[in-house]
Design a protein around this motif. Structure first.
Motif, mmCIF file in Angstrom:
data_model
loop_
_atom_site.group_PDB
_atom_site.id
_atom_site.type_symbol
_atom_site.label_atom_id
_atom_site.label_comp_id
_atom_site.label_asym_id
_atom_site.label_seq_id
_atom_site.Cartn_x
_atom_site.Cartn_y
_atom_site.Cartn_z
ATOM 1 N N THR A 217 -3.490 -0.421 -6.734
ATOM 2 C CA THR A 217 -2.867 -0.730 -5.434
ATOM 3 C C THR A 217 -3.774 -1.600 -4.545
ATOM 4 O O THR A 217 -3.332 -2.640 -4.051
ATOM 5 C CB THR A 217 -2.451 0.579 -4.715
ATOM 6 O OG1 THR A 217 -1.488 1.233 -5.539
ATOM 7 C CG2 THR A 217 -1.858 0.322 -3.351
ATOM 8 N N PRO A 218 -5.045 -1.221 -4.332
ATOM 9 C CA PRO A 218 -5.900 -2.123 -3.530
ATOM 10 C C PRO A 218 -6.124 -3.469 -4.212
ATOM 11 O O PRO A 218 -6.323 -4.479 -3.540
ATOM 12 C CB PRO A 218 -7.221 -1.363 -3.415
ATOM 13 C CG PRO A 218 -7.022 -0.014 -3.962
ATOM 14 C CD PRO A 218 -5.739 0.015 -4.722
ATOM 15 N N PHE A 219 -6.077 -3.475 -5.552
ATOM 16 C CA PHE A 219 -6.231 -4.742 -6.285
ATOM 17 C C PHE A 219 -5.082 -5.689 -5.914
ATOM 18 O O PHE A 219 -5.302 -6.873 -5.623
ATOM 19 C CB PHE A 219 -6.241 -4.459 -7.794
ATOM 20 C CG PHE A 219 -6.561 -5.659 -8.635
ATOM 21 C CD1 PHE A 219 -7.876 -6.007 -8.890
ATOM 22 C CD2 PHE A 219 -5.560 -6.457 -9.155
ATOM 23 C CE1 PHE A 219 -8.184 -7.122 -9.651
ATOM 24 C CE2 PHE A 219 -5.846 -7.572 -9.917
ATOM 25 C CZ PHE A 219 -7.165 -7.901 -10.168
ATOM 26 N N ILE B 269 -5.211 3.045 -8.514
ATOM 27 C CA ILE B 269 -6.386 2.183 -8.561
ATOM 28 C C ILE B 269 -5.986 0.711 -8.434
ATOM 29 O O ILE B 269 -6.699 -0.089 -7.818
ATOM 30 C CB ILE B 269 -7.166 2.458 -9.879
ATOM 31 C CG1 ILE B 269 -7.875 3.809 -9.779
ATOM 32 C CG2 ILE B 269 -8.179 1.356 -10.162
ATOM 33 C CD1 ILE B 269 -8.455 4.307 -11.086
ATOM 34 N N LEU C 114 0.829 -1.203 0.000
ATOM 35 C CA LEU C 114 0.000 0.000 0.000
ATOM 36 C C LEU C 114 0.867 1.259 0.000
ATOM 37 O O LEU C 114 0.616 2.214 -0.736
ATOM 38 C CB LEU C 114 -0.932 0.003 1.220
ATOM 39 C CG LEU C 114 -2.004 -1.096 1.261
ATOM 40 C CD1 LEU C 114 -2.760 -1.065 2.585
ATOM 41 C CD2 LEU C 114 -2.996 -0.938 0.111
ATOM 42 N N ARG D 161 -3.406 -5.602 -3.252
ATOM 43 C CA ARG D 161 -3.606 -5.982 -1.838
ATOM 44 C C ARG D 161 -4.534 -7.201 -1.718
ATOM 45 O O ARG D 161 -4.271 -8.110 -0.937
ATOM 46 C CB ARG D 161 -4.186 -4.747 -1.114
ATOM 47 C CG ARG D 161 -4.212 -4.813 0.361
ATOM 48 C CD ARG D 161 -5.416 -5.561 0.843
ATOM 49 N NE ARG D 161 -6.541 -4.720 1.180
ATOM 50 C CZ ARG D 161 -7.776 -5.195 1.317
ATOM 51 N NH1 ARG D 161 -8.050 -6.459 1.105
ATOM 52 N NH2 ARG D 161 -8.749 -4.393 1.646
ATOM 53 N N ILE D 162 -5.588 -7.239 -2.527
ATOM 54 C CA ILE D 162 -6.516 -8.383 -2.469
ATOM 55 C C ILE D 162 -5.768 -9.657 -2.873
ATOM 56 O O ILE D 162 -5.901 -10.702 -2.231
ATOM 57 C CB ILE D 162 -7.710 -8.210 -3.443
ATOM 58 C CG1 ILE D 162 -8.441 -6.899 -3.184
ATOM 59 C CG2 ILE D 162 -8.685 -9.379 -3.309
ATOM 60 C CD1 ILE D 162 -9.485 -6.586 -4.258
#
Lengths: 119, 274
Positions: free
Chosen positions: A79-81, A77, A14, A83-84
Motif C-alpha cells: 500500500t505505501p509502495f 506492505i 491508503l 502511494r509513492i
C-alpha cells in the motif's frame, strides 16, 4: 493535475489498501480457527519471491487461511509502495521535476530494500 | 505457537493500539514489550510485527489526514529520502545485533519516550505557527484548521536540520520497529517551523513508507511470522480505531502521567533482560 486531486487519490489508495489487507487478515485468522492447518506451515515465513513462486506454480500447496494471511500482509506492505508511485506521477503531471526526483530516490531506496529480500 | 496465542497477540494488539492512539505515539512502543516480555516472542520477530503494524496504523491515519489537507506532501516526500535511508540502515543493523542488545536499546528508547511524555504534560499548549523567514519556494503552504476556523499559512525553514532529524528517526524506526514520530514531530515543529498539526500529519504520512524500507530486511531474515504479524496488525488496527474514538473522552494528561511511570518500569525490565 491539482494537488487536491493527488491528495484525494493518495487518501483513497491508503484507505482501500488498509481495508483490503485487514479483511484478508481477519478472514485468514478466522479460517485458521475453523480449519487449523499444521502450525509449522504458519510459522515458516516464505520470502516474497518464494511466496510468489509457490502461489503461481502450485497454489493448492498452501492452505487457504495461510494464503490469505500472507496475501493480507503483502497488500498492506504494498500500500505505501503504491502511494509513492501515485505521488511520483502526480508531481510529474505538475511538471515539478525536483519532487519527481525526490520521489524517485525514495522509490529506489525501497526497491534496493526489496531486492535484499528477493535476491 | 498455539491458536490461543493468536488471540493473546490480537488482544495485546488491541490494547497497544488504543494506547498508541490515545498518546499519539504509535502502537509499536507498547506492542513490542508486550510480545517480548509477556508472550516470549523473540525480539526480532516482535520488531518485525511492530513494523508491519506501524504501516497499517500510519496508513489508516494518513488516509484521513491527507484527505483533510493537513499533510505537507512535498515536505513529506523530501524528508522521506532521509527517513528511508535511515530505516534501511537501521534494519540492516538490527539484523546483526543480538536479542539482548536490541532489548537494551529498546529500553533506552522507552525511557526517552517517557521523558518526552512528561515534558509534553508540563509544556503549555502550543499555538504558534511559523513566521520565520527562509522560504523554500514550494515548501510554503497552508491548510484549513477547523478547530480554530482559520487558514494556517506557514513556510518550512532549516530543511537540512529536518533531513538530519528524519534520518535519525528513520534509523530508530528500522532498528527498533517504531514509527519514529516521537522524533520527527518535535523536529519539524521546533526546528523547521511546521505547525504541530501539520507536523503530526506529515510525520504520519512518512511513517508507512519509512517502515516499508526496513520491512523487507526482516522478511528476508525470516523474522516475519505471518500468524504473529497478522494477529498483531488486526489487533493494533482495531485498537487504534477504538483509541481514536476514546481520545476525546479521557483526561489525557492524567493518563499520560500514569503511563510515563509504567513505561519507565517496562524500560527497566527491557534493560535488565538477559
Amino acid at each position: 493535475m491539482q494537488n487536491h486531486f493527488i491528495e484525494k487519490l493518495v487518501s483513497r489508495t491508503l484507505q482501500v489498501g488498509v481495508l483490503a489487507s485487514a479483511l484478508l487478515l481477519v478472514i485468514g485468522i478466522v479460517g485458521l480457527f475453523l480449519h487449523p492447518p499444521s502450525l509449522t506451515m504458519i510459522s515458516t515465513t516464505p520470502n516474497l519471491s518464494e511466496f510468489f513462486t509457490t502461489v503461481i506454480s502450485s497454489p493448492s500447496s498452501y492452505p487457504l487461511p495461510v494464503l490469505l494471511l500472507n496475501a493480507g500482509l503483502l497488500v498492506l506492505i504494498l500500500t505505501p509502495f503504491a502511494r509513492i508511485v501515485i505521488i511520483l506521477f502526480g508531481f510529474a503531471a505538475q511538471n515539478d521535476w525536483s519532487y519527481v526526483a525526490y520521489s524517485f530516490i525514495v522509490l529506489l531506496i525501497i526497491i534496493v530494500s526489496m531486492s535484499l529480500d528477493i535476491g | 505457537m498455539s491458536l490461543e496465542s493468536v488471540l493473546l497477540i490480537a488482544f495485546g494488539g488491541i490494547v497497544t493500539g488504543i494506547l498508541g492512539a490515545l498518546f499519539g505515539i504509535g502502537g509499536g512502543i507498547f506492542l513490542i514489550p508486550y510480545l517480548v516480555l509477556l508472550l516470549g516472542v523473540p525480539m526480532h520477530q516482535a520488531i518485525a510485527t511492530s513494523i508491519v503494524a506501524v504501516i497499517a496504523t500510519s496508513s489508516a491515519a494518513a488516509s484521513v489526514n491527507v484527505g483533510r489537507g493537513f499533510t505537507n506532501l512535498r515536505l513529506g516526500v523530501l524528508l522521506e529520502t532521509a527517513t528511508t535511508t535511515g530505516a534501511l540502515l537501521g534494519g540492516l543493523t538490527a539484523n546483526v545485533l543480538s536479542e539482548s542488545v536490541l532489548s537494551r536499546l529498546f529500553g533506552a528508547l522507552l525511557l526517552f519516550v517517557a521523558a518526552v511524555m512528561v515534558w509534553s504534560i508540563r509544556r503549555p499548549e502550543e499555538a504558534a505557527t511559523s513566521t520565520r523567514s527562509g522560504d523554500r519556494g514550494k515548501l510554503e503552504t497552508s491548510y484549513y484548521d477547523p478547530a480554530i476556523g482559520e487558514e494556517i499559512r506557514y513556510r518550512v525553514v532549516r530543511v537540512p536540520a529536518g533531513l538530519g532529524a528524519s534520518f535519525f528517526a528513520g534509523g530508530i524506526s528500522g532498528l527498533l520497529g517504531v514509527g519514529g514520530g516521537i522524533i520527527k514531530v518535535p523536529a519539524m515543529n521546533l526546528l523547521c517551523g511546521v505547525p504541530i498539526k501539520a507536523a503530526a500529519a506529515t510525520s504520519n504520512f512518512m511513517i508507512g513508507v519509512t517502515a516499508l524500507a526496513s520491512v523487507f530486511i526482516y522478511y528476508a531474515h525470516g523474522h516475519l511470522n505471518p500468524l504473529v504479524t497478522g494477529a498483531g496488525v488486526v489487533g493494533v488496527l482495531g485498537g487504534s480505531l477504538l483509541g481514536t474514538y476514546l481520545s476525546g473522552k479521557l483526561h489525557g494528561k492524567l493518563i499520560a502521567g500514569l503511563f510515563a511511570v509504567i513505561m519507565i518500569l517496562v524500560a527497566v525490565k527491557m534493560l535488565l533482560r538477559p
